[in-house]
Design an enzyme around this catalytic site. Structure first.
Site, mmCIF file in Angstrom:
data_model
loop_
_atom_site.group_PDB
_atom_site.id
_atom_site.type_symbol
_atom_site.label_atom_id
_atom_site.label_comp_id
_atom_site.label_asym_id
_atom_site.label_seq_id
_atom_site.Cartn_x
_atom_site.Cartn_y
_atom_site.Cartn_z
ATOM 1 C CG ASP A 1 -9.599 28.640 3.088
ATOM 2 O OD1 ASP A 1 -9.781 28.719 1.659
ATOM 3 O OD2 ASP A 1 -8.905 29.480 3.741
ATOM 4 C CD GLU B 1 7.894 -5.474 -0.426
ATOM 5 O OE1 GLU B 1 9.101 -5.304 -0.441
ATOM 6 O OE2 GLU B 1 7.716 -6.737 -1.036
ATOM 7 C CD GLU C 1 12.068 -0.684 2.867
ATOM 8 O OE1 GLU C 1 12.359 -1.703 2.402
ATOM 9 O OE2 GLU C 1 12.733 0.331 2.591
ATOM 10 C CD GLU D 1 13.613 -4.033 5.060
ATOM 11 O OE1 GLU D 1 14.812 -4.146 4.729
ATOM 12 O OE2 GLU D 1 12.767 -4.632 4.142
ATOM 13 C CD GLU E 1 9.007 -4.582 3.877
ATOM 14 O OE1 GLU E 1 9.952 -4.034 3.415
ATOM 15 O OE2 GLU E 1 8.288 -5.310 3.392
ATOM 16 C CG HIS F 1 10.693 -2.525 -2.616
ATOM 17 N ND1 HIS F 1 11.224 -3.670 -1.814
ATOM 18 C CD2 HIS F 1 11.511 -1.485 -2.853
ATOM 19 C CE1 HIS F 1 12.607 -2.889 -1.640
ATOM 20 N NE2 HIS F 1 12.783 -1.821 -2.319
ATOM 21 N NE ARG G 1 14.870 -8.361 -2.881
ATOM 22 C CZ ARG G 1 14.476 -9.662 -2.903
ATOM 23 N NH1 ARG G 1 14.981 -10.646 -3.716
ATOM 24 N NH2 ARG G 1 13.366 -10.180 -2.456
ATOM 25 C CD GLU H 1 9.775 -6.175 -5.227
ATOM 26 O OE1 GLU H 1 10.102 -5.925 -4.060
ATOM 27 O OE2 GLU H 1 10.571 -6.973 -5.790
ATOM 28 N NE ARG I 1 14.393 -4.112 -5.714
ATOM 29 C CZ ARG I 1 14.292 -4.441 -4.333
ATOM 30 N NH1 ARG I 1 13.391 -5.391 -3.828
ATOM 31 N NH2 ARG I 1 15.306 -4.158 -3.707
#
Length: 497
Positions: free
Chosen positions: A59, A148, A150, A226, A234, A283, A357, A377, A379
């Site tokens: 359904d 990645e 976490e 982490e 992670e 990330h 970063r 990457e 982030r």
């Protein structure tokens, strides 16, 4: 087309393992895992029909934001590549004979059609990821994603919001937490890579990784504690195409939660479970490859800055230009924006860099001269997102950058959080001039939804307008509902005002 050789191998595996039940998985629009269980005979008696038409129905009107009650019959077609046996020691309580069970992720089709003629359900999140791959192929590309993921594992978690007008509470118990009296503990923001015995959850991450590899054929590349103190971990797995990488994220979340539950613990992927400590991110590494030559199109050995091609720069430009609207998909909860604040390694600035970063896009630079390693990457995403929709949206933004040749501003290699205010204002003017957007990501889900309402055309090659409207309606309801609740901290701050 279905690989019948694979189907035949699955049938033989089910027989040799005495599989009695088939657990069929799919996700709703927000990304929560759903399942329905069929007797194995439904597949074994006619495997060709099960894999090429459907194993059963459900359904759709009872699944969040799928369809209406007057058009509710839907079909499930299992994807043979997702076949896996479920470990016996966590599928049922001790002493309960549940029967050997296998799992498969399904594609969703409309019901009410003749045999073999049912169309795909347009709001099936997995279908949207498949459409992203098809759109890539039409441009001559294939994309790989390496998220990645976490998460946080607590010994116990008690939440009481049953009487929001009288009582609201959250109680967290963690053997690693800074507020725990049993040493050793993990201090706030000091949980990255500590050795045993400080890393008290090493053994549970190890078992999760074993289950992922031994049962679900998911190749783990690393697992570790982490930065956050109270049980944050992670697990990274080998990159894959958009749909298969999203399958793996869903599988990882399923395994993490079930292995934790096996030991009486509880796992969460919410972006900010604890105040004053790092949140859970996702990330996402990604790259484009030539579908014919199998060459990494993000790699340019002659680029002195980051060995990054012009095509990769346009892809970055697309994500940066649409980053504020994209946030409504890759950071889709009110908790997401409690993670995206200064001081906790979560990026909030629309910039890119080789190793910085504090920017939302980083170009990993661990080692030069390796073509297959060239990637970006992204982030800011977090694991509360629906990975099928998130990866598809990233593709749409990146390809829009390539199509329109959106040149990103120059990379920013200094910590933007610590940047001189005047210099940051100059950077904001550059971002506004080149990309037509603000320097900073939205500070709330409501703000992100406003951005998506005003900037969504770039999603159209992959997302339907109906899907975008459904997403906006769903998330606006969440934003307004949660925003209306008085918070305990508000009593602390404002009661005596």
């Amino acid at each position: 087309m279905v690989d019948m050789d694979l189907v035949n191998r699955i049938v033989e595996k089910m027989k040799s393992e005495n599989v009695r039940w088939i657990d069929i998985h799919f996700v709703d629009v927000p990304g929560r895992l759903q399942h329905v269980t069929f007797p194995a005979r439904e597949l074994l008696d006619d495997p060709e029909s099960a894999f090429q038409i459907a194993i059963g129905g459900f359904d759709g009107s009872s699944i969040t934001d799928f369809t209406m009650i007057n058009e509710s019959d839907m079909l499930l077609r299992p994807v043979p590549e997702t076949f896996a046996l479920i470990p016996d020691d966590w599928q049922s309580p001790p002493g309960v004979a549940a029967g050997r069970t296998a799992r498969m992720i399904a594609q969703i089709f409309w019901g009410g059609y003749k045999k073999g003629e049912a169309p795909r359900f347009e709001k099936d999140p997995r279908y949207i990821a498949e459409k992203a791959e098809q759109y890539l192929a039409e441009q001559g590309y294939k994309a790989y994603f390496g998220p990645e993921v976490e998460f946080t594992i607590f010994d116990s978690l008690k939440v009481d919001v049953t009487q929001p007008w009288a009582r609201m509470s959250v109680e967290i118990n963690s053997r690693e937490a800074p507020w725990n009296t049993e040493l050793p503990i993990m201090r706030f923001k000091q949980g990255y890579f500590p050795a045993n015995p400080n890393d008290k959850l090493f053994w549970i991450r190890q078992e999760i990784s074993n289950v992922l590899e031994d049962y679900f054929d998911l190749q783990v590349e690393a697992h570790h504690h982490e930065v956050a103190g109270a049980g944050q971990g992670e697990i990274d797995f080998r990159f894959d195409t958009a749909t298969r990488a999203a399958d793996k994220v869903i599988t990882l979340k399923y395994v993490v939660k079930n292995v934790a539950a096996k030991y009486g613990m509880v796992a969460t992927f919410m972006p900010k479970p604890i105040y004053a400590d790092n949140g859970n991110g996702m990330h996402t590494h990604q790259s484009l490859w030539d579908i014919k030559t199998d060459k990494n199109l993000f790699y340019d050995p002659n680029d002195e800055y980051a060995e990054l091609s012009q095509l990769a720069r346009y892809y970055i430009g697309g994500i940066l230009k649409h980053a504020r609207a994209l946030s409504a998909i890759v950071n889709p909860t009110t908790s997401s924006y409690k993670r995206l604040v200064p001081g906790y390694e979560a990026p909030i600035y629309i910039a890119w860099s080789k190793g910085n970063r504090s920017a939302i896009i980083r170009v990993p630079s661990y080692m030069k001269g390796i073509e297959k390693a060239a990637r970006i990457e992204y982030r800011s995403p977090d694991p509360s997102t629906n990975p099928y929709l998130a990866f598809a949206a990233m593709v749409a933004a990146g390809l829009d950058g390539i199509k329109k040749k959106i040149e990103p501003p120059d990379p920013v290699d200094e910590n933007i959080y610590a940047m001189d205010p005047k210099k940051r204002r100059e950077l904001e003017e550059i971002v506004k001039k080149q990309l037509g957007t603000k320097l900073q990501l939205p500070s709330s889900l409501c703000e992100a939804l406003e951005e998506l309402e005003n900037d969504y055309e770039w999603l159209f090659p992959i997302f339907s307008k109906e899907m975008i409207e459904t997403w906006l309606e769903l998330k606006w309801e969440e934003c307004r509902k949660i925003g209306a609740y008085p918070h305990p901290v508000e009593y602390y701050e404002y009661f005596d005002i």
